[in-house]
Write a protein that holds these residues in place. Structure first.
Motif, mmCIF file in Angstrom:
data_model
loop_
_atom_site.group_PDB
_atom_site.id
_atom_site.type_symbol
_atom_site.label_atom_id
_atom_site.label_comp_id
_atom_site.label_asym_id
_atom_site.label_seq_id
_atom_site.Cartn_x
_atom_site.Cartn_y
_atom_site.Cartn_z
ATOM 1 N N ASN A 452 0.812 -1.215 0.000
ATOM 2 C CA ASN A 452 0.000 0.000 0.000
ATOM 3 C C ASN A 452 0.845 1.265 0.000
ATOM 4 O O ASN A 452 2.070 1.217 -0.114
ATOM 5 N N PHE A 458 -0.297 -6.085 1.866
ATOM 6 C CA PHE A 458 -1.745 -6.266 1.885
ATOM 7 C C PHE A 458 -2.090 -7.513 1.087
ATOM 8 O O PHE A 458 -1.741 -7.628 -0.086
ATOM 9 N N ASN A 526 -6.681 0.371 4.372
ATOM 10 C CA ASN A 526 -5.320 -0.108 4.193
ATOM 11 C C ASN A 526 -4.531 0.720 3.178
ATOM 12 O O ASN A 526 -3.539 0.240 2.613
#
Length: 531
Positions: A452, A458, A526
């Protein structure tokens, strides 16, 4: 490094290492603590100026398949990035990802570290994570030599390593496993034998200090992945060292100590007032000796040390002025929680349980704003402007000082992290959400993980893998929903309820809407949505 400095069996050892990582590649991902903006922020805290990162040159030693370096290249298109690794299989995987994303500012090179050639320039950042403790002495020598020869004067080298005495208890379990699997033919066989043997140790090791250490280690290792077990515990090379010995070796290569990527681990007061007093006394109020005693006190097993040229180190200012926080940006995942101290009614806590308490209203407002801006970053000047706008009055010099001091305290206590660069995130309710280019490209190429805006890993779920590739900012949420429904109506993905595939059109639509909303919310939280 010259060839005559290598022992006679060195080539055999390198070939064995290459085969090991080719057979069981290390899962290659991002390490947020190595991000140049975070390393540069540490330098700023210690009073050192740092150049802009826009056109930085970065070398990563032991880059695996580029999981840490590729996201940096994607985020800084004018920078230049070079990664080297002994494993041809991992380099090939990284090159495929580079090609899929379309990056032209990065080179991944299969290369023996000890044969690193002069690239014709120096690097602003040299990163070496998870290599130093797992290679023979000539390679450790080469790592430090590269850092010394090819680091810019204003640059920073990051080198992580297993540190003694904290790693010593782990050595007990490693020795036990190696005694059992040492003659196994290949890594997969060694892993299988180790896992089987751990079960035996957990059940039959007798009571006592040795048995307790083994059983605790087994309990932890039974949960780790095969690649971690293989390369952390079962490699023939494993050489933890004390911080004192590491810095002696670094000094031999004309490298000096800046600090740790986890700045809060350098602050004796974080271990209690009495412990801090003793640590400073034992260390003779000298930086390196105090750091060594912190390792002894805490049993730290892993260091992430930042090195700079000695002439640069001479300019560091170890007494951190709170004003240095003003131009830095705060990365924080914090919430306000009930305070256990009545005279400090406001308390903020991060996911690791670290806290800051205050009675000052301006500090409460500042940290509330930081929490509200997550996952975007915040900084002092922005907080002052927003507090003044909300209160419709100018903060007094005393209030500004209180806020600066509390923000610095948050960094030094480990509550927040500093960066030289802001992270901006798109609106959570944007009608045409746009995923980061890296996330879109990774999802489109079938990868199950991306990185991210904060250089954090992620894991992509099934819905994200199908939706992110088309989240380029041109499609509305309604159009994204239609896209997901079309995927579910075919064979691309299936929704299930109570273990049964959903086939009714109305049920598919309801499931698609529910899963899309959850995916978009997760992506925003996120830091995968661009501003």
């Amino acid at each position: 490094m010259t060839s005559d400095a290598r022992p006679a069996n060195f080539a055999e050892a390198q070939a064995r290492t290459q085969a090991s990582y080719d057979e069981i590649p290390y899962v290659s991902h991002a390490f947020p603590q190595t991000h140049p903006a975070r390393l540069a922020a540490t330098a700023r805290l210690f009073g050192l100026e740092m150049p802009s990162l826009d056109k930085m040159r970065v070398l990563e030693i032991g880059c695996a398949s580029g999981g840490n370096l590729i996201p940096l290249a994607a985020a800084y298109p004018e920078g230049r990035f070079l990664g080297i690794d002994l494993s041809g299989i991992q380099i090939a995987d990284g090159r495929r990802r580079v090609e899929a994303i379309g990056l032209t500012n990065i080179e991944l090179r299969q290369q023996d570290i000890t044969f690193f050639a002069d690239p014709g320039h120096r690097f602003d950042f040299i990163l070496c994570h998870g290599v130093y403790s797992w290679v023979p002495e000539p390679v450790r020598h080469a790592i430090l030599e590269i850092c010394s020869k090819f680091l810019e004067f204003q640059g920073i080298a990051y080198v992580s390593f297993n540190v003694l005495p904290g790693w010593r208890p782990k050595q007990i379990l490693r020795d036990a496993l190696m005694a059992h699997v040492g003659k196994a033919a290949n890594q997969r066989e060694r892993i299988a034998k180790a896992r089987e043997f751990m079960g035996f140790l957990a059940e039959h090791t007798p009571p006592g200090p040795y048995g307790a250490a083994v059983k605790e280690g087994v309990g932890q290792l039974q949960k780790v992945s095969d690649d971690y077990l293989a390369h952390e515990f079962l490699e023939l090379e494993n050489a933890p060292c004390s911080f004192h010995d590491f810095m002696y070796a670094a000094g031999q290569h004309q490298l000096a100590y800046l600090g740790e990527s986890d700045v809060h681990m350098m602050v004796p007061e974080n271990f209690g007032a009495e412990a801090a007093k003793a640590l400073r006394m034992l260390g003779g109020n000298t930086l390196l000796e105090t750091e060594n005693y912190i390792d002894v006190l805490t049993g730290r097993t892993f260091r992430q040390t930042l090195l700079i040229p000695p002439a640069r180190a001479a300019a560091t200012k170890r007494n951190i002025d709170a004003e240095r926080i003003e131009d830095l940006h705060l990365i924080a995942d914090i919430t306000q929680v009930p305070s256990s101290e009545p005279d400090m009614p406001y308390c903020f806590e991060n996911r690791s349980g670290r806290q800051i308490r205050t009675r000052a209203e301006v500090v409460r407002k500042g940290y509330q704003l930081i929490a509200a801006r997550r996952p975007a970053t915040s900084n002092y000047r922005q907080l002052v402007a927003d507090i003044e706008a909300a209160d419709q009055k100018t903060l007094t010099p005393q209030e500004r000082s209180e806020l600066r001091g509390a923000l610095l305290q948050g960094v030094l206590s480990g509550l927040t992290i500093v960066s030289t660069e802001a992270v901006a995130i798109g609106a959570a309710d944007a009608d045409r959400p746009k995923a980061t280019t890296l996330a879109r490209m990774d999802a489109a190429s079938g990868r199950t993980r991306t990185v991210n805006r904060r250089h954090e890993n992620f894991d992509l779920g099934v819905v994200a893998q199908h939706v992110l590739p088309v989240m380029d900012g041109t499609r509305t949420r309604a159009e994204l929903l239609d896209h997901l429904k079309a995927k579910a109506a075919g064979d691309a993905l299936h929704f299930q309820r109570n273990g049964q595939r959903v086939s009714d059109e109305a049920d598919i639509a309801a499931c698609a809407q529910e899963h899309l909303a959850a995916m978009l919310d997760t992506a925003w939280n996120n830091a995968l949505i661009e501003a």
